[in-house]
Every structure is written in structure tokens, then in C-alpha cells.
Design an enzyme around this catalytic site. Structure first.
Site, PDB file in Angstrom:
ATOM      1  N   SER A 227       1.009  -1.197  -0.060  1.00 41.20           N
ATOM      2  CA  SER A 227      -0.111   0.105  -0.070  1.00 41.20           C
ATOM      3  C   SER A 227       0.761   1.213   0.130  1.00 41.20           C
ATOM      4  CB  SER A 227      -1.055  -0.183   1.317  1.00 41.20           C
ATOM      5  OG  SER A 227      -1.933   0.948   0.875  1.00 41.20           O
ATOM      6  N   ASP A 453      -8.546  -4.100  -6.194  1.00 39.64           N
ATOM      7  CA  ASP A 453      -8.256  -3.396  -5.085  1.00 39.64           C
ATOM      8  C   ASP A 453      -8.980  -2.139  -4.838  1.00 39.64           C
ATOM      9  OD1 ASP A 453      -6.628  -1.859  -3.087  1.00 39.64           O
ATOM     10  OD2 ASP A 453      -5.241  -3.166  -3.438  1.00 39.64           O
ATOM     11  N   HIS A 483      -7.524  -5.587  -0.719  1.00 40.32           N
ATOM     12  CA  HIS A 483      -6.501  -4.610  -0.907  1.00 40.32           C
ATOM     13  C   HIS A 483      -5.023  -5.391  -0.510  1.00 40.32           C
ATOM     14  CE1 HIS A 483      -4.111  -0.991  -0.675  1.00 40.32           C
ATOM     15  NE2 HIS A 483      -3.993  -0.844   1.038  1.00 40.32           N
TER      16      HIS A 483
END
Length: 514
Positions: A227, A453, A483
Site C-alpha cells: 500500500s 483493489d 487490498h
């Protein structure tokens, strides 16, 4: 939803909730050579601090391997390395394989910005046991986070009130109240953490990682960024291309976007995840308890949010489930397909007049535990984003952009659009419109994008590959939901990543895992 929050630990926090010091070590000056040669003192880890989220000290792994913690001294101001230091909190568990097979330390960043790696790594370590055969697993609280000179703004009671406010204002009075509240929050950050705020940029954290590499004894940085951790990794590769060893970027932040483009992308990503959730719900053999068709599911959610704007529901006493909290809770559940069941439960409860589950999900997104204590996830998130991002937006800017955001997502558009004013009146100027991740000469970096995502849309992976430059980024696609990709436990993804990190086998570009 905080300003561009991109973090794997959001899902962990939801599980915990639904299922029941400003300057650390602000010491004297060090010369750069002294910092590079410092010896870390590894000890048993203490319980996480309140800023890290609280809780118990990390338990040993099933194998009996124990977690160790240490503090690394880094310059407060990298442009003036002898002007005082801060402590950067580290955690590790040693490699499980033979010493002669050990490669080095694999450093993790799980996202945010604002997430504590010291608390995240023990929670997710079982996913990385294969990698531990040849690496010490290491993570850290980036500067401004947790024990690493954690940014503090308001106290727990004030944060409860802050998150109860209407963050999608409809009237001029509501808009002014929201602007005033944001000003007060930012002023509190300056009053309580003003000394550290200029020095929490991603470039500062990247320099800390290179110091960490030296102190850990590695000639190259071995890195796993998830991320926001992919942005941090890209910035590191730009600053230190020759020091990149084997690196994986998973759930990739688009490094080419400014805050508006990034937030619009997130609106599209969460809308896509909501569409996928709705289709999945109605396809279940027992039927979907929150709608007959995907369109009906989303229509009922939209009506719930509209009703909550006028009349909040009872939530976790004494707080009430507002429109903002419900939107935040829905977004939290969309981070992972594993949490879609909680979303269904929360919606069923809310339709029956009870807002507890959706509020618990919202609390998880905001870093609030069941005891009413907040980690510093949100203050750190705002501080790092605002130090990084140059643009400052006004109410007029937001109003002008609302049609674009609503087109991206009828449900999340307003919420993410109004989040743009988070950095208005921030006491520190932002560094750039977007990060620079060009890394000519760096070793290959494996870049993994997930087509479903919500928080870091799939397109960001290809743009990261392009921005890193020719011969650096190697793209891997996972056709999945949620995610991130490696933690999906998809064997194709995990085998490709493991073969690269453990044996240096660079895959051909363009592999697709389904």
C-alpha cells in the site's frame, strides 16, 4: 475516511474491534558516521504504546521464535544531521533457516501512511513464514508514527467528537463548521507536535530506511512494501537506486497522481469494490439479506446514508452512527473480501435500527480500540500526507470537483472530495504534487497489482512500473478482490514473490494470476 488512507492493517483492526511521546529520544548530536555505526540493543518487546494501538506484548510465533525490539537513532532533520536525533522503533524476528542460507533482513512497511509496523508485523507474520526461512523479518514505526516521535493532535475525547462531525457538509453552515473543525485539528497538531511536523516526509522515512539498512548490516535493502509502503519504497529507490536489493511492491500507489487524482481513483476503487460486494451478496445460495439485486443493495445503502444524515442511529454508547461513520465503516469492510460478511451484518443491524457493527468498523478505520483509546494513525496520516503533498484546496475547489467525484462514486464521492481540505491551513508546506520514484540503475523491483483493489486501484501498478523506469519495475497482475495480493494466499502470486525474494528469480513481466 482519512486523507488518502492506504493501509493493510485496517483489516486487522476491524477484526479486533468487531470480534470481541512526541519526541522519542531527542538526544544530543551525532555525526553521520556515528549513526551508521550505532549498535542496536535488541530486547523483548514491551506492550504496544497507546500511540501504536495498545494491547499486549507480541506473543512468540508457534515455532517459539520470540520478537525483539530496539530503537535506532536517526537525525531529526536529515539536512542537519548533527542537530539532534529521534528514536525510530524497530521490531524483528530472526530467520528460521540455517545461518549459511540467511540473506539478510527483509524490511516491511504495511502502509498508511501512519500505520505502526511494530504492531503490524507480529499480526501478519504467519503470512511470511516461508520468507523467514532466509530473512530476519523486520519492521518499524516510521517517523511521526507510534513510538517514533509519534504525532499527537487531540485527546481521545476530542477525537470522538471530531469523528462524529458531518464530513460531507450540505449547507453553508455545515461547510463552515467542517472547515473550522479541520482548522482546529490542524492547530492542535501544531501545538502538540510542531517540532516534528516539518520532518515526517516520505523522503525523510526513506533516508531512515537507508540508515536502517546500514545498522542492520546489509549491503543492500531487501524490502516488502504494501500500500503506502510501495510509495515509500519507490521514493527509496529514487534516492538510493544502487542500494536496492530485492524489493516487492504490493497494492501499489500510483506515483503519478496529485491528491485530486488520487482521491478520485480511490472513489472509483471503493465503488468497484462495493459493486463486487453487491454482486457477490445476491449470488449466494441463501440469498442476500440486504437486497434482492445488486442495484437494490446499493440503492438501500444510499437511502440508509441519506437517512443517517438527518437522524443518526444508536451506535456504541454514547456515540451515534452518523452518515460519516457509516460511510467510513462501509469503506473499512471493503478493504478485504474476508470482511464482506461483516458489512452484511452491519447493514442488517442498521436497517433494524442498531449501528454498532458499522460504528465498530468505522472505529477500526480511525484507529480507535474498544477501550476508547486512539492510536496516532490518523494524526500521523494527516501529518505525512500534508508534508508530502504540495496542493492546498479550498471549499470552492471542492465544490468545483464534486461532479467529478460523484461520477466516480455516488456513494463515496462526496466523502473523498471533502477530504481534500485536510491539509488546508496545515503549518508545514507540502513538498511536491506527487512523489518522484524514477530509479535508473536500480535492481529489478517486483510490482504486484490487484484488479479488485479498492484503496490502491490496479492502474497504479502499471504507472509505478513506468515511473520507476526501463528495466526496473516488473509487473505481476492478480485478478482478485481486496487490498493487496500476497495476503490473498493465491499460490501463483506467493510462489512468484517467494521465488524472487528467496532465490533472486526475476519473473517475466506481465504474468497474470487468477
Amino acid at each position: 475516511m482519512p486523507n488518502r488512507l492506504r493501509i493493510r492493517t485496517a483489516a486487522l483492526a476491524a477484526t479486533a474491534v468487531v470480534l470481541p511521546s512526541l519526541m522519542a529520544g531527542c538526544a544530543g548530536s551525532f555525526a553521520d558516521g556515528e549513526l551508521s555505526s550505532q549498535k542496536l540493543v535488541w530486547k523483548d518487546c514491551p506492550p504496544p504504546s497507546e500511540a501504536e494501538g495498545g494491547g499486549s506484548a507480541p506473543a512468540p510465533l508457534p515455532s517459539g521464535a520470540r520478537w525483539q525490539c530496539a530503537t535506532m537513532q536517526a537525525p531529526l532533520n536529515w539536512n542537519n544531521p548533527t542537530g539532534g536525533t529521534i528514536g525510530v522503533a524497530l521490531i524483528r524476528v530472526k530467520a528460521s533457516g540455517p545461518p549459511n542460507k540467511r540473506i539478510g533482513s527483509l524490511v516491511f512497511n504495511f502502509g498508511g501512511p501512519g500505520g505502526s509496523g511494530v504492531t503490524a508485523l507480529p499480526a501478519f507474520a504467519p503470512d511470511y513464514e516461508t520468507l523467514r526461512t532466509r530473512y530476519d523479518l523486520v519492521s518499524f514505526d516510521p517517523r511521526g508514527v507510534g513510538r517514533s516521535a509519534g504525532v499527537k493532535c487531540k485527546d481521545d475525547q476530542q477525537l470522538d467528537a471530531f469523528f462524529q462531525q458531518d464530513m460531507t457538509p450540505d449547507t453553508a453552515a455545515e461547510q463552515q463548521a467542517f472547515v473550522n473543525s479541520t482548522k482546529q485539528f490542524n492547530r492542535a497538531c501544531e501545538q502538540n507536535s510542531g517540532r516534528v511536523l516539518p520532518y515526517v516526509r516520505t523522503t525523510d522515512a526513506a533516508r531512515d530506511m537507508d540508515l536502517m539498512r546500514k545498522v542492520l548490516g546489509d549491503s543492500k535493502l531487501y524490502y516488502f512494501g504494501i500500500s503506502y509502503g510501495t510509495e515509500l519504497g519507490g521514493v527509496y529507490a529514487h534516492l538510493f537506486p544502487k542500494n536496492v536489493g530485492r524489493a516487492v511492491f504490493d497494492a501499489v500507489v500510483d506515483p503519478t497522481e496529485d491528491p485530486v487524482q488520487s482521491s478520485v481513483g480511490q472513489a472509483k476503487g471503493f465503488q468497484l469494490a462495493l459493486d463486487n460486494y453487491a454482486r457477490d451478496c445476491v449470488a449466494k445460495s441463501g440469498g442476500c439479506p440486504v437486497g434482492r439485486t445488486p442495484q437494490d443493495v446499493e440503492k438501500r445503502i444510499a437511502k440508509l446514508l441519506k437517512d443517517l444524515d438527518k437522524k443518526p442511529l444508536p451506535g456504541i454508547f454514547p456515540r451515534r452512527l452518523t452518515q460519516t461513520a457509516a460511510t467510513n465503516g462501509i469503506a473499512q469492510a471493503l478493504y478485504s473480501k474476508d470482511f464482506w460478511g461483516y458489512l452484511t451484518d452491519g447493514l442488517k443491524q442498521a436497517y433494524a435500527g442498531d449501528g454498532k457493527v458499522l460504528m465498530a468498523l468505522s472505529d477500526a478505520m480511525n484507529g480507535r480500540n474498544e477501550n476508547g483509546q486512539y492510536s496516532n494513525l490518523i494524526p500521523a496520516n494527516v501529518a505525512i500526507n500534508c508534508a508530502d503533498a504540495k496542493p492546498r484546496y479550498t471549499v470552492a475547489d471542492v465544490k468545483a470537483k464534486l461532479p467529478q467525484f460523484r461520477a466516480a462514486s455516488p456513494l463515496f464521492g462526496d466523502y473523498l472530495a471533502w477530504g481534500l481540505i485536510s491539509c488546508t491551513n496545515w503549518p508545514v508546506a507540502g513538498a511536491a504534487n506527487h512523489p518522484n520514484v524514477s530509479a535508473p540503475g536500480a535492481a529489478p523491483i517486483l510490482v504486484v497489482g490487484n484488479t479488485g483493489d479498492p484503496a490502491t486501484p490496479y492502474e497504479g501498478a502499471r504507472r509505478m512500473v513506468q515511473a520507476l523506469g526501463p528495466g526496473v519495475g516488473v509487473e505481476l497482475t492478480y485478478k482478485g478482490q481486496g487490498h493487496g495480493s500476497y495476503d490473498s494466499r493465491d499460490k501463483c502470486v506467493q510462489n512468484t514473490v517467494n521465488n524472487y525474494l528467496l532465490y533472486g528469480k526475476v519473473p517475466r513481466a506481465g504474468i497474470v494470476c487468477t
